[in-house]
Write a protein that holds these residues in place. Structure first.
Motif, PDB file in Angstrom:
ATOM      1  N   VAL A  69       0.859  -1.179   0.000  1.00  0.00           N
ATOM      2  CA  VAL A  69       0.000   0.000   0.000  1.00  0.00           C
ATOM      3  C   VAL A  69       0.904   1.240   0.000  1.00  0.00           C
ATOM      4  CG1 VAL A  69      -1.778   1.293   1.231  1.00  0.00           C
ATOM      5  CG2 VAL A  69      -1.838  -1.211   1.227  1.00  0.00           C
ATOM      6  N   VAL A  72      -3.161   6.556  -1.051  1.00  0.00           N
ATOM      7  CA  VAL A  72      -4.584   6.516  -1.381  1.00  0.00           C
ATOM      8  C   VAL A  72      -4.803   7.230  -2.715  1.00  0.00           C
ATOM      9  CG1 VAL A  72      -5.355   6.376   1.012  1.00  0.00           C
ATOM     10  CG2 VAL A  72      -5.008   8.615  -0.030  1.00  0.00           C
ATOM     11  N   ASP A  73      -5.840   6.768  -3.455  1.00  0.00           N
ATOM     12  CA  ASP A  73      -6.145   7.389  -4.740  1.00  0.00           C
ATOM     13  C   ASP A  73      -7.066   8.587  -4.535  1.00  0.00           C
ATOM     14  OD1 ASP A  73      -8.672   6.368  -4.273  1.00  0.00           O
ATOM     15  OD2 ASP A  73      -8.494   4.745  -5.743  1.00  0.00           O
ATOM     16  N   GLY A  76      -9.851   8.157  -2.148  1.00  0.00           N
ATOM     17  CA  GLY A  76      -9.513   7.780  -0.785  1.00  0.00           C
ATOM     18  C   GLY A  76      -9.346   6.292  -0.578  1.00  0.00           C
ATOM     19  N   ARG A  77      -9.308   5.516  -1.664  1.00  0.00           N
ATOM     20  CA  ARG A  77      -9.138   4.074  -1.550  1.00  0.00           C
ATOM     21  C   ARG A  77      -7.647   3.722  -1.538  1.00  0.00           C
ATOM     22  NH1 ARG A  77     -12.874   2.845  -6.688  1.00  0.00           N
ATOM     23  NH2 ARG A  77     -11.231   4.258  -7.445  1.00  0.00           N
ATOM     24  N   PRO A  78      -7.282   2.632  -0.865  1.00  0.00           N
ATOM     25  CA  PRO A  78      -5.866   2.253  -0.833  1.00  0.00           C
ATOM     26  C   PRO A  78      -5.324   1.980  -2.237  1.00  0.00           C
ATOM     27  CG  PRO A  78      -7.104   1.053   0.836  1.00  0.00           C
ATOM     28  CD  PRO A  78      -8.113   1.753  -0.028  1.00  0.00           C
ATOM     29  N   VAL A 247      -1.733   9.276  -6.735  1.00  0.00           N
ATOM     30  CA  VAL A 247      -1.678   8.634  -5.422  1.00  0.00           C
ATOM     31  C   VAL A 247      -1.000   9.575  -4.440  1.00  0.00           C
ATOM     32  CG1 VAL A 247      -0.738   6.714  -4.082  1.00  0.00           C
ATOM     33  CG2 VAL A 247      -1.629   6.305  -6.385  1.00  0.00           C
ATOM     34  N   THR A 249       0.810   9.653  -0.942  1.00  0.00           N
ATOM     35  CA  THR A 249       1.453   8.809   0.056  1.00  0.00           C
ATOM     36  C   THR A 249       1.406   9.511   1.403  1.00  0.00           C
ATOM     37  OG1 THR A 249       2.935   7.869  -1.605  1.00  0.00           O
ATOM     38  CG2 THR A 249       3.571   7.606   0.699  1.00  0.00           C
ATOM     39  N   GLN A 250       0.726   8.882   2.357  1.00  0.00           N
ATOM     40  CA  GLN A 250       0.569   9.453   3.686  1.00  0.00           C
ATOM     41  C   GLN A 250       1.374   8.612   4.682  1.00  0.00           C
ATOM     42  OE1 GLN A 250      -3.719   9.054   3.693  1.00  0.00           O
ATOM     43  NE2 GLN A 250      -3.987  11.220   3.184  1.00  0.00           N
TER      44      GLN A 250
END
Length: 266
Positions: A69, A72-73, A76-78, A247, A249-250
């Motif tokens: 992972v 998130v896109d 908000g989906r992984p 995407v 990255t958090q």
């Protein structure tokens, strides 16, 4: 209709079974206060456990793609990067060191071994220490010194090549269960060749001139090309054939403590 049944403690015909060696007849009731030696007290009787067919979907476990992972896109989906593959897989990432290090950490966390080929080992030493001194999934090598990794389905490998603007041809190439991620800080003269050979390309914020060149090489739309100079820190546009995905990255709290907050510049 699917069901899971619990068998009653007594016979299926409702009669109580006799205990071996007691001489009691099938119709003789046992003392309910007695223990079954080695099995404790008799449990209560239960009827069959059933689930109506209309409720079967409620038992489903939703599963996404298999991989790492990486953020998130837009919805908000992984977003998952599948680096553990039975076929060769090359990735080019035009981005900051921070994003490559997050991917390396998360790949190691999934059980892959990560081999980092770099000309700046001091930038990776904190990750090595965090992973247990190179004994737990992440090892750093000088440029051109990566040994054969022995990748297999049980021990997949991700090779991260952090070798500057003009990385030399690597001694260890992608293969079954061994993917290679090549990090480029900016668009370089060798980038178009590497991107044409790669299965996946990730691009973070670049200059307008670099964006125009990337738009031609990757066949980006005008909107996608114009977005590249304005991408926020931690945002990557991933491109595979005609597929495009932004995407974000958090970092986790642990990643923030180790690597800091997302950044494009090193």
């Amino acid at each position: 209709m699917s069901s899971l049944s619990t068998l009653p403690a007594d016979g299926a015909d409702g009669r109580t079974r006799s205990e071996p060696g007691t001489g009691s007849s099938p119709g003789t009731r046992r003392d309910p206060r007695r223990f079954l030696k080695g099995f404790g007290l008799l449990g209560p009787r239960h009827g069959a456990h059933t689930v109506p067919a209309a409720q079967l979907d409620a038992l489903a476990l939703p599963l996404g793609d298999d991989g790492v992972v990486i953020g998130v896109d837009a919805e908000g989906r992984p977003a998952v990067l599948g680096v553990n593959r039975p076929t060769p897989y090359d990735v080019v990432l035009i981005a900051g060191l921070w994003t490559a290090q997050v991917i390396a950490l998360r790949a190691a966390a999934t059980g892959a071994r990560v081999a980092v080929e770099t000309g700046r080992p001091q930038a990776w030493v904190q990750l090595v220490h965090a992973m247990g001194g190179g004994q737990n999934g992440l090892a750093v090598y000088d440029v051109g010194r990566v040994p054969p990794q022995g990748a297999s389905a049980g021990t997949p490998v991700l090779v991260v090549r952090d070798c500057g603007m003009r990385p030399p041809r690597g001694r260890v190439a992608s293969g079954p269960w061994q993917s290679v991620l090549t990090l480029l800080p900016y668009l370089s003269p060798v980038a178009p060749r590497l991107m044409r050979q790669a299965r996946l390309t990730g691009v973070q914020r670049v200059s307008p001139d670099e964006a125009a060149e990337l738009g031609r090489v990757l066949a980006l739309s005008r909107t996608e090309t114009e977005s590249l100079p304005t991408l926020a820190d931690g945002m990557t546009l991933w491109c595979a054939d005609r597929d495009r995905q932004y995407v974000m990255t958090q970092p986790t709290d642990g990643e923030t403590g180790l690597l800091g907050t997302p950044r494009r510049m090193d």
